[in-house]
Structure formats: C-alpha cells, structure tokens
Design a protein around this motif. Structure first.
Motif, PDB file in Angstrom:
ATOM      1  N   ALA A  57      23.188 -15.846-103.915  1.00  0.00           N
ATOM      2  CA  ALA A  57      22.457 -16.245-102.716  1.00  0.00           C
ATOM      3  C   ALA A  57      21.255 -17.106-103.092  1.00  0.00           C
ATOM      4  O   ALA A  57      20.967 -18.109-102.453  1.00  0.00           O
ATOM      5  CB  ALA A  57      22.014 -15.007-101.945  1.00  0.00           C
ATOM      6  N   LEU A  58      20.574 -16.736-104.176  1.00  0.00           N
ATOM      7  CA  LEU A  58      19.429 -17.517-104.662  1.00  0.00           C
ATOM      8  C   LEU A  58      19.885 -18.897-105.111  1.00  0.00           C
ATOM      9  O   LEU A  58      19.216 -19.882-104.873  1.00  0.00           O
ATOM     10  CB  LEU A  58      18.748 -16.783-105.819  1.00  0.00           C
ATOM     11  N   ASP A  59      21.054 -18.941-105.759  1.00  0.00           N
ATOM     12  CA  ASP A  59      21.586 -20.225-106.216  1.00  0.00           C
ATOM     13  C   ASP A  59      21.847 -21.147-105.025  1.00  0.00           C
ATOM     14  O   ASP A  59      21.538 -22.334-105.068  1.00  0.00           O
ATOM     15  CB  ASP A  59      22.883 -20.023-107.004  1.00  0.00           C
ATOM     16  N   ILE A  60      22.436 -20.586-103.986  1.00  0.00           N
ATOM     17  CA  ILE A  60      22.719 -21.374-102.788  1.00  0.00           C
ATOM     18  C   ILE A  60      21.406 -21.828-102.148  1.00  0.00           C
ATOM     19  O   ILE A  60      21.278 -22.956-101.689  1.00  0.00           O
ATOM     20  CB  ILE A  60      23.583 -20.556-101.791  1.00  0.00           C
ATOM     21  N   ASN A  61      20.430 -20.950-102.144  1.00  0.00           N
ATOM     22  CA  ASN A  61      19.115 -21.289-101.591  1.00  0.00           C
ATOM     23  C   ASN A  61      18.488 -22.454-102.361  1.00  0.00           C
ATOM     24  O   ASN A  61      17.984 -23.414-101.776  1.00  0.00           O
ATOM     25  CB  ASN A  61      18.214 -20.040-101.652  1.00  0.00           C
ATOM     26  N   ALA A  62      18.572 -22.366-103.695  1.00  0.00           N
ATOM     27  CA  ALA A  62      18.008 -23.442-104.538  1.00  0.00           C
ATOM     28  C   ALA A  62      18.779 -24.748-104.337  1.00  0.00           C
ATOM     29  O   ALA A  62      18.183 -25.830-104.231  1.00  0.00           O
ATOM     30  CB  ALA A  62      18.055 -23.011-106.006  1.00  0.00           C
TER      31      ALA A  62
ATOM     32  N   GLY B 117      27.129 -29.672-104.462  1.00  0.00           N
ATOM     33  CA  GLY B 117      27.468 -29.073-103.169  1.00  0.00           C
ATOM     34  C   GLY B 117      28.859 -29.485-102.710  1.00  0.00           C
ATOM     35  O   GLY B 117      29.643 -28.648-102.248  1.00  0.00           O
ATOM     36  N   ILE B 118      29.183 -30.769-102.844  1.00  0.00           N
ATOM     37  CA  ILE B 118      30.508 -31.241-102.405  1.00  0.00           C
ATOM     38  C   ILE B 118      31.599 -30.674-103.309  1.00  0.00           C
ATOM     39  O   ILE B 118      32.679 -30.297-102.842  1.00  0.00           O
ATOM     40  CB  ILE B 118      30.553 -32.791-102.341  1.00  0.00           C
ATOM     41  N   THR B 119      31.317 -30.557-104.604  1.00  0.00           N
ATOM     42  CA  THR B 119      32.283 -29.955-105.532  1.00  0.00           C
ATOM     43  C   THR B 119      32.555 -28.498-105.132  1.00  0.00           C
ATOM     44  O   THR B 119      33.694 -28.031-105.180  1.00  0.00           O
ATOM     45  CB  THR B 119      31.764 -30.030-106.984  1.00  0.00           C
ATOM     46  N   LEU B 120      31.514 -27.797-104.717  1.00  0.00           N
ATOM     47  CA  LEU B 120      31.647 -26.410-104.262  1.00  0.00           C
ATOM     48  C   LEU B 120      32.552 -26.348-103.031  1.00  0.00           C
ATOM     49  O   LEU B 120      33.447 -25.498-102.939  1.00  0.00           O
ATOM     50  CB  LEU B 120      30.256 -25.861-103.919  1.00  0.00           C
TER      51      LEU B 120
ATOM     52  N   ASP C  17      35.387 -17.237-104.085  1.00  0.00           N
ATOM     53  CA  ASP C  17      33.929 -17.051-104.148  1.00  0.00           C
ATOM     54  C   ASP C  17      33.195 -18.364-103.897  1.00  0.00           C
ATOM     55  O   ASP C  17      32.142 -18.399-103.261  1.00  0.00           O
ATOM     56  CB  ASP C  17      33.509 -16.419-105.487  1.00  0.00           C
ATOM     57  N   HIS C  18      33.775 -19.468-104.379  1.00  0.00           N
ATOM     58  CA  HIS C  18      33.173 -20.783-104.134  1.00  0.00           C
ATOM     59  C   HIS C  18      33.239 -21.131-102.646  1.00  0.00           C
ATOM     60  O   HIS C  18      32.297 -21.692-102.083  1.00  0.00           O
ATOM     61  CB  HIS C  18      33.889 -21.862-104.942  1.00  0.00           C
ATOM     62  N   GLN C  19      34.372 -20.803-102.015  1.00  0.00           N
ATOM     63  CA  GLN C  19      34.521 -21.114-100.594  1.00  0.00           C
ATOM     64  C   GLN C  19      33.513 -20.325 -99.759  1.00  0.00           C
ATOM     65  O   GLN C  19      32.939 -20.853 -98.801  1.00  0.00           O
ATOM     66  CB  GLN C  19      35.955 -20.820-100.145  1.00  0.00           C
ATOM     67  N   ALA C  20      33.288 -19.063-100.153  1.00  0.00           N
ATOM     68  CA  ALA C  20      32.289 -18.240 -99.450  1.00  0.00           C
ATOM     69  C   ALA C  20      30.893 -18.831 -99.626  1.00  0.00           C
ATOM     70  O   ALA C  20      30.109 -18.933 -98.668  1.00  0.00           O
ATOM     71  CB  ALA C  20      32.332 -16.812 -99.976  1.00  0.00           C
ATOM     72  N   ALA C  21      30.591 -19.266-100.854  1.00  0.00           N
ATOM     73  CA  ALA C  21      29.282 -19.884-101.138  1.00  0.00           C
ATOM     74  C   ALA C  21      29.137 -21.195-100.364  1.00  0.00           C
ATOM     75  O   ALA C  21      28.060 -21.500 -99.832  1.00  0.00           O
ATOM     76  CB  ALA C  21      29.143 -20.134-102.636  1.00  0.00           C
ATOM     77  N   ALA C  22      30.228 -21.962-100.281  1.00  0.00           N
ATOM     78  CA  ALA C  22      30.196 -23.240 -99.550  1.00  0.00           C
ATOM     79  C   ALA C  22      29.906 -23.009 -98.073  1.00  0.00           C
ATOM     80  O   ALA C  22      29.148 -23.765 -97.454  1.00  0.00           O
ATOM     81  CB  ALA C  22      31.521 -23.982 -99.726  1.00  0.00           C
ATOM     82  N   ARG C  23      30.503 -21.952 -97.504  1.00  0.00           N
ATOM     83  CA  ARG C  23      30.242 -21.631 -96.090  1.00  0.00           C
ATOM     84  C   ARG C  23      28.764 -21.316 -95.875  1.00  0.00           C
ATOM     85  O   ARG C  23      28.148 -21.771 -94.912  1.00  0.00           O
ATOM     86  CB  ARG C  23      31.113 -20.457 -95.630  1.00  0.00           C
ATOM     87  N   ASP C  24      28.188 -20.545 -96.798  1.00  0.00           N
ATOM     88  CA  ASP C  24      26.756 -20.212 -96.710  1.00  0.00           C
ATOM     89  C   ASP C  24      25.894 -21.468 -96.823  1.00  0.00           C
ATOM     90  O   ASP C  24      24.899 -21.618 -96.113  1.00  0.00           O
ATOM     91  CB  ASP C  24      26.361 -19.219 -97.817  1.00  0.00           C
ATOM     92  N   LEU C  25      26.298 -22.364 -97.719  1.00  0.00           N
ATOM     93  CA  LEU C  25      25.531 -23.598 -97.938  1.00  0.00           C
ATOM     94  C   LEU C  25      25.539 -24.467 -96.681  1.00  0.00           C
ATOM     95  O   LEU C  25      24.489 -24.930 -96.228  1.00  0.00           O
ATOM     96  CB  LEU C  25      26.117 -24.373 -99.130  1.00  0.00           C
TER      97      LEU C  25
END
Length: 328
Positions: free
Chosen positions: A6-11, A27-30, A37-45
């Motif tokens: 979550a901190l990584d996505i925030n940064a 971000g686009i690579t994500l 896990d990347h798709q979940a992080a991308a949604r958060d981003l």
C-alpha cells in the motif's frame, strides 16, 4: 494488500502526480501485468489517481496503412507542444500479439515527438484480445492524465473493431484518408465514417494538392448522406500535409471547436459518463473470461463443454448456460 505494498502504491501515486516519467512507465507496466497481485495494486493506483483524471483532450486517430498516421501524430504532437501542451501517445493494436508489430516501430517516424520531454509514447500491450488491450489502454490514459498530460492521442494500429473501441474511449475521433487512391470513396467505410468527428486528407502538398481537394469534395458529398455521430456536430473534411505541417493548426482548431460545441450541448459530459459505464462492462467481461481461463477445474470443464458443442452433442445455448453455472 499488505501495508508495504500500500505504501509502494502511495509513493508511486505521488511520483506520478509529480509528472515523474519513470513512475508513469512503472504504473502502466503494473496495469499491463497479468499477475493477480499486480492487478489488485493497479486497481488501487487508478482509484487513488482518479481525482486527477478526466481533464485532458482524448483524441482517437485511425487510418489505413500508408496514410501517414505516425507522421501526422509527430507533426500534431510537436504543434501542440509548441503551444504549451503535454502530449501522450497510446496505441490500440489487437494485431500486435499475432504479428509482433507495435507503435515502437513507428517511433522512428515520430522522431521529434519521441525526443521531446513534453511527450510520452507508449506501445500497445501485445496481450492478445482487443478487449484486453483496450482495457489496458483506457487505464494507461488515466495515468497519463494524472501525470499532467493534457492531450492524449490514441492511435488504432489494428483494423475493424478496434476503430469502434477507440471511438468509444475518446472524445474526438479523427479519420485520416489519402488523396488520389483511384475511386476516392473506396477508402471510406460507412461504419468508420459514422464514427468520425472529422475526416482529414493527408499529403495535400505539391502535385497532390489538387487531388487532395477533389478527394475532400467527394468525402463532403458522401458525409451528407450519412447520419452524423452527433446532432450537435457535422463532421468537417479538411486537407493537410503532415510532411510540411500545412493545415495541422486547422486540425487542432477543429478539435477545440468540437469540444466547445459538445460542452455547450451537454453531450461531452454525457459521452464521458457513457464511456465509464462501457468501460465497467468491458472490465467485467475481461474478469469473467480470465476466471474461465485461470481456474484449472473450470478450464477443464469448459474444454469438455467446447468439445461437446463441436461434436454436436449439446447446443451452444445449453453450453453457455452450463458455463454460466460454473461461475456461480
């Protein structure tokens, strides 16, 4: 999602908002990653960046091979940068998975734009299905907007259905045509022209100028018998030269006039809302298909059902119902 991620996505979100190009690329690579896990992080981003999106000009550009799409984008992009804009170029290329082709090959024809700090060029993800590529491009567009790019040019490299997909994700759809290709209307596809907000005839220079003007007159006549995309806008036909830059200013002026007309009628906001809903359904279809392919038990049952349909043992309608039951 763990606190660290979550901190990584925030940064990443903060870096992206600060127009950090490396962060935008990450971000686009994500977004393009297939890992869960990347798709979940991308949604958060994307969710975190959503308030910073939506203000850019989103322009779709299509045209048959040889029409000069890359040269046009290079010329238009440089014109916009000279007038204070920041330009992102994305591609929707459903053929890239089959042929290995992508916008990267065109970067040599976008030499000035690819060298500019005020431009960002990203190839289409060669991830197979048109729906998958389009979903990734839509999210990449939002990231580009959050990073401060106020004009996003979406090039359709593929053919056919990709034109509809790009028209659905952009505010203005520009169809490029060539002069003097025999019968002027042979390049005009009824479906494409009904999507177009402007037709622009390239290579209107030198000996071609007369032919370009004749072609423009033919296209104008053809447009009169077709229903326009909007009751508030009749698509104009312009001539220009990507090589000399003549008429490039008129192309942009028309895009700005279109936005003014759409805003005044309320259609701009309505179209954006419609895009969001279409996007949701597109993402949902993609998620369902991903589940059908990724869960071993479901995949095995789908394969068996496919074979039964192919052998004529069950009807496609019964098979579809059986597969829908698996997802429940």
């Amino acid at each position: 999602m763990s606190g660290t991620k979550a901190l990584d996505i925030n940064a990443l979100s903060q870096d992206l908002r600060a127009s950090n190009r490396a962060a935008l690329a990450r971000g686009i690579t994500l977004i393009e990653s297939r890992r869960a896990d990347h798709q979940a992080a991308a949604r958060d981003l994307v969710q975190a960046l959503l308030p910073r999106t939506g203000k850019a000009f989103r322009v779709g550009i299509t045209g048959s091979p040889g029409v000069g799409k890359s040269t046009t984008i290079d010329a238009l992009g440089m014109y916009l940068i000279e007038h204070g804009h920041k330009v992102a170029v994305l591609a929707v290329d459903p053929s890239s998975a089959r042929t290995g082709g992508s916008i990267l090959g065109d970067k040599t024809r976008m030499a000035r734009l690819s060298a500019s700090d005020q431009a960002y060029i990203r190839p289409s993800p060669s991830s197979g299905t048109l729906g998958g590529v389009a979903a990734k491009t839509r999210e990449a567009m939002l990231l580009c907007e959050a990073a401060g790019f106020d004009v996003v040019l979406v090039e359709t490299v593929g053919i056919g259905q990709s034109e509809t997909v790009v028209a659905d994700m952009t505010d203005f759809f520009l169809a490029l045509m060539l002069p003097g290709a025999g019968d002027e209307l042979q390049g005009i596809k009824k479906g494409l022209v009904e999507l177009a907000d402007m037709i622009a005839i390239n290579k209107a220079d030198g000996d071609n100028l007369k032919r370009a003007n004749l072609a423009a007159a033919d296209y104008r006549s053809a447009l009169h018998i077709l229903a326009p995309r909007s009751q508030h806008w009749h698509p104009p036909v312009e001539t220009y030269s990507a090589l000399t830059g003549a008429g490039i200013d008129k192309l942009w002026q028309t895009i700005v006039e279109h936005r003014t007309a759409m805003n005044a009628s309320g259609e701009f906001a309505a179209r954006r809302r419609e895009q969001q809903v279409k996007w949701m359904w597109s993402m949902l279809e993609q998620r369902i298909m991903a589940r059908l392919r990724s869960e071993p038990a479901i995949r095995a049952r789908v394969k068996k059902t496919e074979a039964e349909v192919a052998d004529g043992r069950i009807s496609p309608a019964v098979a579809a119902e059986q597969i829908a039951e698996l997802l429940r």
